[in-house]
Enzyme design. Sequence first.
Site, PDB file in Angstrom:
ATOM      1  N   HIS A 119       0.835  -1.200   0.000  1.00  0.00           N
ATOM      2  CA  HIS A 119       0.000   0.000   0.000  1.00  0.00           C
ATOM      3  C   HIS A 119       0.871   1.251   0.000  1.00  0.00           C
ATOM      4  O   HIS A 119       1.709   1.432   0.887  1.00  0.00           O
ATOM      5  CB  HIS A 119      -0.916  -0.003   1.228  1.00  0.00           C
ATOM      6  CG  HIS A 119      -1.820   1.172   1.296  1.00  0.00           C
ATOM      7  ND1 HIS A 119      -1.805   2.058   2.351  1.00  0.00           N
ATOM      8  CD2 HIS A 119      -2.761   1.636   0.426  1.00  0.00           C
ATOM      9  CE1 HIS A 119      -2.707   2.999   2.140  1.00  0.00           C
ATOM     10  NE2 HIS A 119      -3.300   2.774   0.980  1.00  0.00           N
ATOM     11  N   HIS A 144      -7.545   7.619  -4.958  1.00  0.00           N
ATOM     12  CA  HIS A 144      -7.910   6.214  -5.138  1.00  0.00           C
ATOM     13  C   HIS A 144      -8.959   6.027  -6.223  1.00  0.00           C
ATOM     14  O   HIS A 144      -9.127   4.921  -6.746  1.00  0.00           O
ATOM     15  CB  HIS A 144      -8.462   5.638  -3.823  1.00  0.00           C
ATOM     16  CG  HIS A 144      -7.462   5.539  -2.726  1.00  0.00           C
ATOM     17  ND1 HIS A 144      -7.179   6.589  -1.875  1.00  0.00           N
ATOM     18  CD2 HIS A 144      -6.666   4.516  -2.321  1.00  0.00           C
ATOM     19  CE1 HIS A 144      -6.261   6.219  -1.005  1.00  0.00           C
ATOM     20  NE2 HIS A 144      -5.925   4.970  -1.247  1.00  0.00           N
ATOM     21  N   ARG A 244     -12.779  20.059  19.488  1.00  0.00           N
ATOM     22  CA  ARG A 244     -12.870  20.239  20.948  1.00  0.00           C
ATOM     23  C   ARG A 244     -14.039  21.169  21.214  1.00  0.00           C
ATOM     24  O   ARG A 244     -13.947  22.390  21.035  1.00  0.00           O
ATOM     25  CB  ARG A 244     -11.571  20.830  21.507  1.00  0.00           C
ATOM     26  CG  ARG A 244     -11.639  21.243  22.988  1.00  0.00           C
ATOM     27  CD  ARG A 244     -11.984  20.067  23.891  1.00  0.00           C
ATOM     28  NE  ARG A 244     -11.820  20.378  25.305  1.00  0.00           N
ATOM     29  CZ  ARG A 244     -12.819  20.322  26.195  1.00  0.00           C
ATOM     30  NH1 ARG A 244     -14.064  20.021  25.804  1.00  0.00           N
ATOM     31  NH2 ARG A 244     -12.587  20.559  27.469  1.00  0.00           N
ATOM     32  N   CYS A 291      -4.989  21.872  21.303  1.00  0.00           N
ATOM     33  CA  CYS A 291      -5.599  21.863  22.633  1.00  0.00           C
ATOM     34  C   CYS A 291      -4.510  21.797  23.692  1.00  0.00           C
ATOM     35  O   CYS A 291      -3.504  21.100  23.518  1.00  0.00           O
ATOM     36  CB  CYS A 291      -6.531  20.662  22.759  1.00  0.00           C
ATOM     37  SG  CYS A 291      -7.343  20.519  24.362  1.00  0.00           S
ATOM     38  N   TYR A 427      -7.341  25.526  32.177  1.00  0.00           N
ATOM     39  CA  TYR A 427      -6.278  25.840  31.237  1.00  0.00           C
ATOM     40  C   TYR A 427      -5.186  26.702  31.875  1.00  0.00           C
ATOM     41  O   TYR A 427      -4.809  27.759  31.366  1.00  0.00           O
ATOM     42  CB  TYR A 427      -6.861  26.524  29.989  1.00  0.00           C
ATOM     43  CG  TYR A 427      -7.821  25.630  29.235  1.00  0.00           C
ATOM     44  CD1 TYR A 427      -7.400  24.417  28.696  1.00  0.00           C
ATOM     45  CD2 TYR A 427      -9.166  25.985  29.090  1.00  0.00           C
ATOM     46  CE1 TYR A 427      -8.282  23.581  28.032  1.00  0.00           C
ATOM     47  CE2 TYR A 427     -10.056  25.153  28.426  1.00  0.00           C
ATOM     48  CZ  TYR A 427      -9.610  23.959  27.899  1.00  0.00           C
ATOM     49  OH  TYR A 427     -10.488  23.134  27.243  1.00  0.00           O
TER      50      TYR A 427
END
Length: 575
Positions: A119, A144, A244, A291, A427
């Site tokens: 492949h 493809h 997110r 993130c 955060y």
Amino acid sequence: MWSANRAMFRQLRLTQAFTRGLSTSGNSSRAGSKVVGSSHLLKAFAVASGAATAAWYVSMHRTADPAACEASINPGEFVEGLKEISLEEVQKHKSKADGGIWVTYKGGVYDITEFIENHPGGESKILLAAGGSLEPFWSLYAQHQEEFVYSILEELRVGNLKASDKGSKISPTLFWSRKRINNQPCHFLCYTETLAQKDESDPYANDPARSPLLTVRSHKPFNAEPPLELLDSEITPNDLFYVRNHLPVPKIEAKDYKLEIVHRDGRTSELTLDDLENKFKPHDVTATIMCAGNRRNEMDSIKKVKGGYWDAGAISTARWTGALLSEVLEKLGITEEGVEHIHFEGLDKDSTTQTIYGASIPADIAMDKKSEVLLAYKMNDEPIPADHGYPIRAVVPGIVGARNVKWVGKIIASDKESDSHWQQNDYKGFNSSIDWHNVDFTTAPAIQELPVISAICSARVEGDEVVAQGYAYSGGGRGIIRVDVTADNGGSWEVAELSPADPNQKRNRVYGWTLWSATLKLPECKKTMEDGCLVLRSRAVDSQYNLQPENCDKIWNLRGVLSNSWHKKTIDVDN
């Protein structure tokens, strides 16, 4: 079993197919509206296989014409005389140990076991479809969809998909398992039935459809990342861009959209989507969004953290188009005088508490044209998808994803930081001695710029070499100047070749990631194997010579953010 000539002929045709696609695509080709990647992988395949394939073809060209062998074919159509195979049976064939690796395409069932090593995109990518459908992958990688590729596929045909399964609403979704092999998380394709009807009382009922290729981490709110093997393009296709969400996706009509801007003195202004698209010069920037919890799984394996599970795929790169925030504020007469912070408030909302998502960035970043902060309305030349902030997203290059607020409905010029929960009590980074019994979020600043990071997305054995590929990124516009890869835990290093997402970005304004590739000698690597496996590690260096820390345990924190130690990937070279 394939004969040597048939295998070589197929390899030739695949090389022709993919190199032909590359000749018209460049680094990030387009098929329809999709951004298609993998160019550097395919080039490597063409180079690696070209000499032997070409020699065989020259010796055979008088008797074998590839074009003549390409019959008109409709892949996946019913073939008389082949046995019927149920979807349940296909799902049982995910490895050689299962009696072969099977996939489906439309109404066909195919045994790809012996094709996998040939492949062009590498074994790891095609194995993502094992026991499931090729269709979501082929819709993404449109190279493809060529006649000769279809004919190769049909040669692998072993049956017809059971008629009752053809119209099934079962679709593949990649999930994460807590089971680990060689200390690596396991992923598997799970088939989940799409709900026939929406529950209108569910606040998430209007969430958009998502690509089945994403690895789902949470359904409500929806959080998902792409398989690392598919992070091989400088520009991430929209369908593969990590998601997110903190709250349900709001349903917003373009004609009804209005952006409210609150001045420092309390006055307000209002802009429509048409205003943003037509009254300000469009600006493009290639920017990576990551993130803060990317690679949280590594910290979680040391000591439990609070936060959604992420592997190394909570990062993606897009070409964003929109109005420069600095120009919008300037036109409205908002200056830095008395303004220290610019707040963004989203239109996503918790219907029970009416809480909205919000965040803020320093005013000097927001108002500096060189920072290229956008009120973006396009993502990879398309309207921003619902999951990524339609119709307007604040794109703050070089700044943590939490401040790149989606579905922006209000901007506030203020002398104070946003009082949003996600700005004040989330955060933020702490040292490893702080845990939930003694944490005080007021003692740490909100994360803005991110530290230097890298990850190994794929690694494969090719003859007597090991080829590793991945990404590297640093926040604040700091570019990547070097990536090192080791197979002996840092005893020696191989310097990787670098491929920046946008080579034209200027110093200290490098907002896109850098992809990299490194080749190591397998015999040397085998001398330092750990528990019978080859273990690769990567580290990146940014333009200010910041270097990733060696170990994750020294940077552990209770929220599992800023996880940027050396990245590790384990390879079983015998399998």
